[in-house]
Design an enzyme around this catalytic site. Structure first.
Site, mmCIF file in Angstrom:
data_model
loop_
_atom_site.group_PDB
_atom_site.id
_atom_site.type_symbol
_atom_site.label_atom_id
_atom_site.label_comp_id
_atom_site.label_asym_id
_atom_site.label_seq_id
_atom_site.Cartn_x
_atom_site.Cartn_y
_atom_site.Cartn_z
ATOM 1 N N LYS A 159 0.683 -1.282 0.013
ATOM 2 C CA LYS A 159 -0.021 0.138 0.058
ATOM 3 C C LYS A 159 0.794 1.260 0.036
ATOM 4 C CE LYS A 159 -4.136 -1.794 2.460
ATOM 5 N NZ LYS A 159 -5.123 -1.484 3.544
ATOM 6 N N GLY A 165 -8.648 4.722 -0.070
ATOM 7 C CA GLY A 165 -9.786 4.665 -0.793
ATOM 8 C C GLY A 165 -9.642 3.702 -2.013
ATOM 9 N N PHE A 203 -2.404 -9.635 3.433
ATOM 10 C CA PHE A 203 -3.920 -9.479 2.586
ATOM 11 C C PHE A 203 -5.014 -10.304 3.324
ATOM 12 C CE2 PHE A 203 -6.526 -10.863 -1.482
ATOM 13 C CZ PHE A 203 -7.170 -9.797 -1.256
ATOM 14 N N HIS A 209 -16.603 -4.922 5.256
ATOM 15 C CA HIS A 209 -16.154 -3.528 5.641
ATOM 16 C C HIS A 209 -17.146 -2.789 6.515
ATOM 17 C CE1 HIS A 209 -15.269 0.869 4.079
ATOM 18 N NE2 HIS A 209 -15.042 0.715 5.330
ATOM 19 N N HIS A 236 -14.658 0.207 -5.127
ATOM 20 C CA HIS A 236 -14.301 1.104 -4.109
ATOM 21 C C HIS A 236 -15.414 2.107 -4.083
ATOM 22 C CE1 HIS A 236 -10.649 -0.772 -3.291
ATOM 23 N NE2 HIS A 236 -10.333 -0.883 -4.606
ATOM 24 N N GLU A 288 -8.202 2.760 7.808
ATOM 25 C CA GLU A 288 -8.111 4.123 7.421
ATOM 26 C C GLU A 288 -9.150 4.784 8.300
ATOM 27 O OE1 GLU A 288 -8.916 4.972 3.282
ATOM 28 O OE2 GLU A 288 -7.334 3.319 2.753
ATOM 29 N N ARG A 292 -14.167 13.265 7.463
ATOM 30 C CA ARG A 292 -15.237 13.943 7.054
ATOM 31 C C ARG A 292 -16.463 13.266 7.369
ATOM 32 N NH1 ARG A 292 -13.570 10.434 3.011
ATOM 33 N NH2 ARG A 292 -15.287 9.105 2.537
ATOM 34 N N VAL A 295 -21.025 10.073 3.056
ATOM 35 C CA VAL A 295 -22.159 9.992 2.315
ATOM 36 C C VAL A 295 -23.144 9.253 2.966
ATOM 37 C CG1 VAL A 295 -23.318 8.961 -0.060
ATOM 38 C CG2 VAL A 295 -20.928 10.031 0.123
ATOM 39 N N ARG A 338 -27.795 3.924 -2.635
ATOM 40 C CA ARG A 338 -27.235 5.194 -3.431
ATOM 41 C C ARG A 338 -27.932 5.093 -4.860
ATOM 42 N NH1 ARG A 338 -20.881 6.633 -2.101
ATOM 43 N NH2 ARG A 338 -20.911 5.964 0.361
HETATM 44 C C1 MV4 Z 1 -7.091 -3.973 2.570
HETATM 45 C C2 MV4 Z 1 -7.993 -5.360 1.871
HETATM 46 C C3 MV4 Z 1 -7.234 -6.522 2.366
HETATM 47 N N1 MV4 Z 1 -6.369 -6.526 3.142
HETATM 48 N N2 MV4 Z 1 -6.217 -4.020 3.235
HETATM 49 C C4 MV4 Z 1 -9.363 -0.853 -0.012
HETATM 50 C C5 MV4 Z 1 -9.454 0.594 0.030
HETATM 51 C C6 MV4 Z 1 -8.789 1.103 1.476
HETATM 52 N N3 MV4 Z 1 -9.853 1.731 2.263
HETATM 53 C C7 MV4 Z 1 -8.602 -0.421 2.027
HETATM 54 N N4 MV4 Z 1 -8.769 -1.332 1.004
HETATM 55 C C8 MV4 Z 1 -8.470 -2.616 1.142
HETATM 56 N N5 MV4 Z 1 -7.390 -2.781 2.172
HETATM 57 C C9 MV4 Z 1 -5.774 -5.531 3.414
HETATM 58 N N6 MV4 Z 1 -4.603 -5.715 4.512
HETATM 59 C C10 MV4 Z 1 -8.927 -5.018 1.026
HETATM 60 C C11 MV4 Z 1 -8.999 -3.894 0.532
HETATM 61 C C12 MV4 Z 1 -10.320 -3.539 -0.145
HETATM 62 C C13 MV4 Z 1 -11.620 -2.924 0.289
HETATM 63 C C14 MV4 Z 1 -11.580 -2.495 1.843
HETATM 64 C C15 MV4 Z 1 -12.837 -1.995 2.084
HETATM 65 C C16 MV4 Z 1 -13.801 -2.018 0.997
HETATM 66 C C17 MV4 Z 1 -14.002 -2.475 -0.009
HETATM 67 C C18 MV4 Z 1 -12.730 -3.031 -0.531
HETATM 68 C C19 MV4 Z 1 -12.560 -3.403 -1.812
HETATM 69 C C20 MV4 Z 1 -11.401 -3.951 -2.302
HETATM 70 C C21 MV4 Z 1 -10.147 -4.153 -1.385
#
Ligand code: MV4
Length: 450
Positions: A159, A165, A203, A209, A236, A288, A292, A295, A338
């Site tokens: 990353k 995002g 990963f 989420h 996303h 993260e 803000r 939505v 949405r």
């Molecule tokens: C990750 C993950 C899997 N493993 N981190 C995507 C956006 C950012 N906010 C972080 N994201 C992700 N981080 C680890 N270590 C998978 C994602 C991710 C994701 C996270 C939240 C909502 C949708 C997503 C779609 C694809 C990947």
């Protein structure tokens, strides 16, 4: 005390903020681009000023033009909404330097949370659980990178510290691909964000989420206002969100949320904010923080009874938090769909004129939208034309109610994603809670079979 709020945004969120201002007895000042001259947010504001041409870079992202508008209209506060300049630390700093109130956290906090590595270190310090991985930017030495990835364990995710995002990340399944992936991610990050720092995380393959909503005043008081499940997303872009997060033990959520509240106190957070987590196999992992209003804030408003935009304005003008944690209880279930003007198959934006706008209504339905029949959906901005929000005592009832509302809604002139919403609401995995962030596209087919 704030008297006149300039809303540095457009669309449904500008209208939402105007409504909160009016309920608090505050004046609301709109800004608009030439494309938005006839927009609903301009019509509803007490004052409005044109700040530039249609292109966002020259209007809603033009810091100097917006600050000039604030000066001319006598605004004493700036609400950034979401998107545009809402997480721009330089803008927050400029607002404060000109003697105005920025409705959001201090610029330094926006900076810290914008650096995903700095944010992660702050979370670790507060005891917020994070995804296993490196706590510092990766060195250049390939051998050192290899050894760090080995410790984390494959598959890993590389990353960018300045990403977020979904921007600036790369999955690496096996050691052979590591160095190439790291150097690509680093180069892209340097170009896209002017910050080449990268880090490694384990990963997570099939997480949900789940995000925690917080509210803080200027005096170190902080509470959490429940959580939202935002797993229903595509590339996303969130499509459907709900509160509370279904099928997760309350004590697990409360535990991670109390840590988030502790982190707010440690970093000197102010206003509303969101801690994003991945949830997998009974564990939460911070990814993260969003500094803000989001939505999807209405689902939290419905289950907590707290008006988050009024709350933002009240803490911004220096009010001490009027709620204790024990005053917050979650009641019922809220779901937000949405509504986007987009092609149902390709998902490409579908700008044009909305000739018919007949959104659902009736029991338990809230519609947050700036659309009126005859309004244009401009190709210059986001394609979201509104949000359908359903509230009911139980999740099954909220799903049925939303299904009814989706089927009741009539939009003509532009294509919409209403049929995608119907598919999600009828999907067995969604209804039974056996879904993850990959559900749309995997269990919920969005492209014709090949
Ligand atoms: C990750 C993950 C899997 N493993 N981190 C995507 C956006 C950012 N906010 C972080 N994201 C992700 N981080 C680890 N270590 C998978 C994602 C991710 C994701 C996270 C939240 C909502 C949708 C997503 C779609 C694809 C990947």
């Amino acid at each position: 005390m704030i008297k006149n709020v300039l809303i540095a945004n457009r669309g449904e969120i500008a209208l939402r903020v105007i409504r909160a201002c009016h309920e608090l007895g505050l004046r609301a000042t709109a800004i608009y681009s030439t494309a938005d001259r006839d927009a609903a947010h301009v019509a509803q504001a007490d004052d409005a000023i044109c700040i530039g041409p249609a292109s966002a870079a020259r209007s809603y992202l033009n810091k100097e033009a917006i600050l000039q508008a604030a000066h001319i209209t006598g605004a004493d506060a700036v609400h950034p909404g979401y998107g545009f300049l809402s997480e721009n630390a330089a803008f927050a700093r400029m607002v404060v330097e000109r003697g105005l109130v920025f409705v959001g956290p201090p610029a330094d906090v926006i900076d810290t949370m914008g650096d995903k590595l700095a944010a992660k270190r702050a979370m670790i310090e507060s005891g917020v659980p994070c995804v296993p991985g490196t706590e510092d930017a990766l060195p250049d030495d390939p051998e050192a990178i290899r050894s760090l990835a080995e410790q984390v364990g494959y598959p890993v995710l590389i990353k960018a510290a300045a990403g977020g995002g979904g921007r600036g990340m790369r999955v690496v399944e096996k050691p052979e691909d590591l160095i190439e992936a790291a150097s690509l991610t680093r180069t892209e990050a340097g170009q896209a964000f002017a910050n080449p720092d990268i880090y490694i995380e384990k990963f997570m393959a099939t997480p949900r989420h789940v995000e925690i909503q917080v509210l803080c005043d200027n005096y170190g008081n902080a509470i959490w206002l429940g959580e939202r499940d935002c797993s229903m997303q595509r590339r996303h872009q969130k499509v459907l969100e709900e509160a509370p997060a279904p099928f997760i033990a309350r004590h697990l959520i409360a535990e991670v949320a109390e840590r988030a509240v502790a982190a707010c106190k440690l970093i000197g957070y102010r206003g509303v904010g969101t801690f994003e987590f991945l949830y997998q196999d009974g564990h939460f992992y911070f990814i993260e923080m969003n500094t803000r209003l989001q939505v999807e804030h209405p689902v939290t408003e419905l289950v907590t009874g707290v008006d988050l935009v009024q709350a933002q304005l009240r803490v911004a003008q220096g009010e001490t938090l009027w709620l204790r944690q024990s005053d917050v209880d979650l009641r019922g279930v809220a779901i937000e769909c949405r509504l986007n003007a987009e092609d149902p198959v390709t998902f490409a934006a579908s700008p044009g004129t909305v000739t018919t706008w007949c959104p659902a209504g009736g029991p338990g339905i809230r519609v947050d939208s700036h659309m009126r029949a005859g309004d244009a959906v401009s190709p210059y901005y986001d394609s979201m034309i509104g949000k359908l929000i359903a509230y009911a005592p139980t999740r099954d009832e909220a799903i049925r109610r939303m299904l009814r509302a989706v089927r009741e809604t009539r939009v003509e002139g532009v294509s919409t994603n209403l049929t995608l919403h119907e598919q999600i609401l009828l999907n067995d995995g969604f209804v039974s809670g056996t879904f993850d962030i990959h559900a749309i596209g995997k269990s919920i087919k969005v492209e014709p079979d090949v």
